[in-house]
Design an enzyme around this catalytic site. Structure first.
Site, short mmCIF file in Angstrom:
data_model
loop_
_atom_site.label_atom_id
_atom_site.label_comp_id
_atom_site.label_asym_id
_atom_site.label_seq_id
_atom_site.Cartn_x
_atom_site.Cartn_y
_atom_site.Cartn_z
N TYR A 30 -15.42 -3.03 1.12
CA TYR A 30 -15.86 -3.49 -0.03
C TYR A 30 -17.35 -3.17 0.02
O TYR A 30 -17.94 -3.60 1.17
CB TYR A 30 -15.40 -5.20 0.02
CG TYR A 30 -14.19 -5.52 -0.51
CD1 TYR A 30 -13.82 -5.30 -1.65
CD2 TYR A 30 -13.22 -5.62 0.61
CE1 TYR A 30 -12.28 -5.74 -2.02
CE2 TYR A 30 -11.86 -5.89 0.28
CZ TYR A 30 -11.36 -5.84 -0.99
OH TYR A 30 -10.15 -6.28 -1.44
N TYR A 64 -8.58 -7.96 -14.63
CA TYR A 64 -7.88 -7.93 -13.40
C TYR A 64 -6.98 -9.10 -12.77
O TYR A 64 -6.04 -9.02 -12.32
CB TYR A 64 -8.80 -7.44 -12.65
CG TYR A 64 -8.74 -7.03 -10.93
CD1 TYR A 64 -7.37 -6.68 -10.53
CD2 TYR A 64 -9.87 -7.02 -10.18
CE1 TYR A 64 -7.31 -6.51 -9.36
CE2 TYR A 64 -9.50 -6.71 -8.84
CZ TYR A 64 -8.11 -6.34 -8.38
OH TYR A 64 -8.13 -6.25 -6.94
N TYR A 65 -7.72 -10.29 -12.82
CA TYR A 65 -7.11 -11.24 -12.24
C TYR A 65 -6.53 -12.33 -13.16
O TYR A 65 -6.46 -13.52 -13.00
CB TYR A 65 -8.30 -11.92 -11.40
CG TYR A 65 -8.93 -11.35 -10.33
CD1 TYR A 65 -8.03 -10.82 -9.25
CD2 TYR A 65 -10.43 -11.02 -10.52
CE1 TYR A 65 -8.91 -10.07 -8.32
CE2 TYR A 65 -10.91 -10.57 -9.37
CZ TYR A 65 -10.17 -9.84 -8.11
OH TYR A 65 -10.98 -9.18 -7.25
N ASP A 111 -14.76 0.37 -2.00
CA ASP A 111 -14.10 -0.54 -2.96
C ASP A 111 -15.63 -1.11 -3.67
O ASP A 111 -15.91 -2.13 -2.96
CB ASP A 111 -13.22 -1.61 -2.45
CG ASP A 111 -12.44 -2.11 -3.79
OD1 ASP A 111 -13.10 -2.05 -4.97
OD2 ASP A 111 -11.35 -2.84 -3.49
N GLU A 139 -13.07 3.18 -5.00
CA GLU A 139 -12.19 2.52 -5.85
C GLU A 139 -13.15 1.64 -6.59
O GLU A 139 -14.18 1.07 -6.45
CB GLU A 139 -11.37 1.45 -4.97
CG GLU A 139 -10.49 0.49 -6.04
CD GLU A 139 -9.17 0.27 -5.11
OE1 GLU A 139 -8.39 0.93 -4.84
OE2 GLU A 139 -9.18 -1.10 -4.93
N ARG A 154 -14.58 -13.05 -0.80
CA ARG A 154 -13.71 -13.69 -0.13
C ARG A 154 -14.28 -14.13 1.40
O ARG A 154 -13.75 -13.97 2.23
CB ARG A 154 -12.46 -12.96 0.49
CG ARG A 154 -12.02 -11.87 -0.74
CD ARG A 154 -11.87 -12.21 -2.14
NE ARG A 154 -10.59 -12.91 -2.28
CZ ARG A 154 -10.18 -13.93 -3.03
NH1 ARG A 154 -11.00 -14.37 -3.92
NH2 ARG A 154 -9.13 -14.32 -3.24
#
Ligand code: LMR
Ligand code: MG
Length: 388
Positions: free
Chosen positions: A164, A89-90, A193, A219, A383
């Site tokens: 999230y 993904y990243y 998510d 998600e 985050r």
């Protein structure tokens, strides 16, 4: 017209949460005196090692110098050969290709004196519905803080949120309960998510528990690249399932396994506007829905998404980019604007992406490289600057 010089400038910009994201600003000069700008947004994601920017500049010089910037397909082919997809993904190669591809689009549109949206198919929408992120709860005491975020942002026009979830379900539930009782139908929850943190069965149990509250989709409710797991989840769950696209192989497998209802497509995670358009076309052909995801870009990266979104025929769900609202500063003179929960597409009268660098701000936030300092996996995943 030929590309004559490339400059990469690293900035570290804190969010209002305190978390600092590092971005690389790309400038491409030409022999005709034009400069295209792009953004390699938010390298502050796992994996926990850093790209050497000095080395990157030399690699990109080999690929770009002397090329006609209108050869976007050829340049993308060479970029992909040098920074290949990695089914993660990243993957940082995607971030690199994204910044260069945005600068090429800015440059070509400026050369034609048109906006990027007009270069890539024209405008279907002039504003894009977005949702505000609520970062993952780990502790009960964060619930009140996040309800306060909704209070403040709702007053600014953001009526749709994505949450999230998956590390503290009691807190996830308390937040949803608080939203329902305080805001009722004034607030919409777009998605839960799971960010691939849980296997599909655990994500299904959690989704069932939270299903007494209203939300539109779920998600990433399986580990990365578990195409069968996503499919099993999708068949058993009542809500539509969305997943990010991070490589064309992965998108193909998701189509083949009928893993999702909605593709979450963003230039940063698939390697640029060119690739994002291809992924959106694949979604359309496969009969799947589409929304624009985000890493939380600065204004240049967000403007690129606004132009892309403006031209997409199948942008049929609420999108995610709200970066310029999350960071305490930006590095352009005229940041992108939000109005009543919509991202506004820069106008046709503004050539290219419609962004102009502000060197006073760049000097204020410039950092020497992409090195990490002290940051934990939890902080990167959620985050946050919370160290507990
Ligand atoms: C962010 O930086 O806030 C997001 O990219 C996090 C994520 O991976 O969804
Ligand atoms: Mg996501």
């Amino acid at each position: 017209m030929k590309i004559s010089e490339i400059r990469l400038t690293v900035v570290g910009i804190p969010r209002s949460t305190g978390f600092v994201s590092k971005h690389v600003i790309v400038e491409l000069d030409t022999d005709e005196g034009l400069t295209g700008i792009g953004e390699m947004s938010d390298f502050s994601h796992l994996p926990h090692y850093a790209v050497d920017v000095f080395d990157l500049k030399h690699s990109l010089e080999d690929i770009l110098l002397g090329k006609n910037p209108f050869d976007i397909s050829l340049i993308n082919k060479e970029l992909t050969a040098n920074f290949p997809e990695a089914n993660f993904y990243y993957e940082k190669g995607n971030f690199i290709r994204n910044g260069v591809d945005a600068a090429l689009h800015d440059l070509c549109a400026k050369a034609l004196n048109i906006s990027v949206a007009d270069l890539i198919g024209g405008r279907i929408q002039e504003k894009i519905k977005v949702c505000f992120p609520i970062f993952r709860h780990r502790f009960m005491e964060e619930v009140e803080e996040n309800l306060a975020v909704v209070r403040t942002r709702l007053a600014q026009g953001f009526d749709t949120y994505r949450l999230y979830v998956g590390k503290n379900l009691d807190a996830d539930e308390a937040f949803l309960d608080g939203v329902k009782s305080e805001f009722g139908s004034k607030v919409t929850i777009k998605s839960l998510d799971f960010s691939h943190l849980l296997d599909w069965k655990s994500a299904l149990q959690a989704t069932k528990r939270l299903s007494k509250y209203e939300f539109q989709m779920v998600e990433s409710p399986a580990v990365q690249n578990d195409f069968d797991g996503l499919h099993h989840f999708r068949i058993k769950a009542d809500h539509p399932v969305s997943e990010h696209v991070w490589s064309f192989r992965q998108q193909y497998e998701m189509i083949r396994h009928d893993s999702v209802d909605i593709f979450n497509i963003s230039p940063i995670f698939i390697g640029g506007i060119t690739s994002a358009r291809k992924a959106a076309a694949a979604a359309e052909v496969a009969g799947k829905g589409c929304l624009m995801g985000t890493t939380q870009e600065l204004s240049i990266g967000t403007a690129a998404m606004a132009h892309l979104g403006s031209s997409l025929v199948n942008l049929n769900y609420t999108s995610d980019p709200t970066g310029p609202e999350l960071y305490i500063a930006d590095i352009v003179k005229n940041p992108v604007k939000y109005e009543n929960g919509y991202l506004l597409v820069p106008g046709r009268d503004r050539p290219g992406l419609g962004m102009e660098l502000d060197w006073n701000l760049i000097e204020q936030y410039r950092v020497k490289d992409l090195s990490w300092g002290q940051v934990s996996v939890h902080q990167l995943q959620d985050r946050t600057t919370q160290t507990k």
